[in-house]
Write an enzyme that holds these catalytic residues in place. Structure first.
Site, PDB file in Angstrom:
ATOM      1  N   GLU A   9     123.088 127.461  42.386  1.00 26.47           N
ATOM      2  CA  GLU A   9     123.977 126.364  42.737  1.00 26.47           C
ATOM      3  C   GLU A   9     125.311 126.860  43.282  1.00 26.47           C
ATOM      4  O   GLU A   9     125.863 126.256  44.205  1.00 26.47           O
ATOM      5  CB  GLU A   9     124.179 125.445  41.532  1.00 26.47           C
TER       6      GLU A   9
ATOM      7  N   ASN B 290     116.246 117.763  25.972  1.00 28.34           N
ATOM      8  CA  ASN B 290     116.137 117.204  27.318  1.00 28.34           C
ATOM      9  C   ASN B 290     114.720 117.398  27.861  1.00 28.34           C
ATOM     10  O   ASN B 290     114.288 118.521  28.070  1.00 28.34           O
ATOM     11  CB  ASN B 290     117.157 117.889  28.236  1.00 28.34           C
TER      12      ASN B 290
ATOM     13  N   TYR C 109     130.080 121.398  25.947  1.00 28.37           N
ATOM     14  CA  TYR C 109     129.464 120.411  25.060  1.00 28.37           C
ATOM     15  C   TYR C 109     130.527 119.431  24.576  1.00 28.37           C
ATOM     16  O   TYR C 109     130.284 118.231  24.487  1.00 28.37           O
ATOM     17  CB  TYR C 109     128.801 121.103  23.862  1.00 28.37           C
TER      18      TYR C 109
ATOM     19  N   CYS D  24     120.885 120.111  32.252  1.00 27.93           N
ATOM     20  CA  CYS D  24     121.422 120.655  31.006  1.00 27.93           C
ATOM     21  C   CYS D  24     121.866 122.114  31.184  1.00 27.93           C
ATOM     22  O   CYS D  24     122.651 122.614  30.383  1.00 27.93           O
ATOM     23  CB  CYS D  24     120.410 120.520  29.872  1.00 27.93           C
ATOM     24  N   HIS D  25     121.408 122.771  32.239  1.00 27.84           N
ATOM     25  CA  HIS D  25     121.825 124.150  32.495  1.00 27.84           C
ATOM     26  C   HIS D  25     123.308 124.233  32.885  1.00 27.84           C
ATOM     27  O   HIS D  25     123.894 125.304  32.843  1.00 27.84           O
ATOM     28  CB  HIS D  25     120.950 124.788  33.586  1.00 27.84           C
TER      29      HIS D  25
END
Length: 155
Positions: free
Chosen positions: A150, A115, A92, A123-124
């Site tokens: 991912e 979001n 963040y 945002c993950h």
């Protein structure tokens, strides 16, 4: 008026929304409480197809017109989120520095929480300052699944 479609993804029901030819929503829905589902538009069909490819590890970025609804600050944060590479994570605080507000990590967290186009605006991929997984609108288990997906896709 926003058109809504419910997509049954590998991580649960996702609510896709379109307005004026732009994706406006991708949120989690635990169960469908609406008495009907609106017919899919070509854009919502395209979004579903790209999400399927993403979940199958065949897509690393999305090519969809987006209009997330929020404040100017939130939109600035969401734009910065879209620049986080597939399979990477940032804190963040790093996002706060990137948008020119180095002491704004908490405000970035609040914008992250609002979001409206999750996954596509990733945002993950945002973690705590110590690298630990913290908060996610869809629940930490979904955040873990997306990050694991991912990491596998990068190999």
């Amino acid at each position: 008026m926003e058109k809504i479609y419910f997509y049954h993804s590998p991580i649960g029901v996702l609510v896709l929304g379109e307005e004026d030819g732009h994706l406006t929503r991708l949120t989690y829905q635990e169960e469908i409480t609406t008495p009907h589902v609106m017919e899919k538009t070509p854009l919502l069909d395209q979004a579903e197809r790209q999400l399927m490819e993403y979940f199958q590890g065949e897509r690393t970025d999305f090519e969809l017109p987006l209009i997330p609804k929020g404040t100017a600050f939130q939109k600035m944060v969401w734009q910065a989120l879209q620049e986080i590479p597939y399979g990477a994570t940032v804190s963040y605080g790093e996002i706060a520095k990137k948008i020119g507000n180095p002491k704004g990590a908490r405000a970035v967290g609040m914008a992250n929480n609002k979001n409206p186009i999750s996954i596509i605006i990733p945002c993950h991929r945002v973690v705590g300052a110590d690298g630990k997984l913290v908060g996610y609108g869809g629940g930490l288990e979904k955040k873990i699944l997306l990050l694991e997906l991912e990491v596998k896709g990068k190999k």
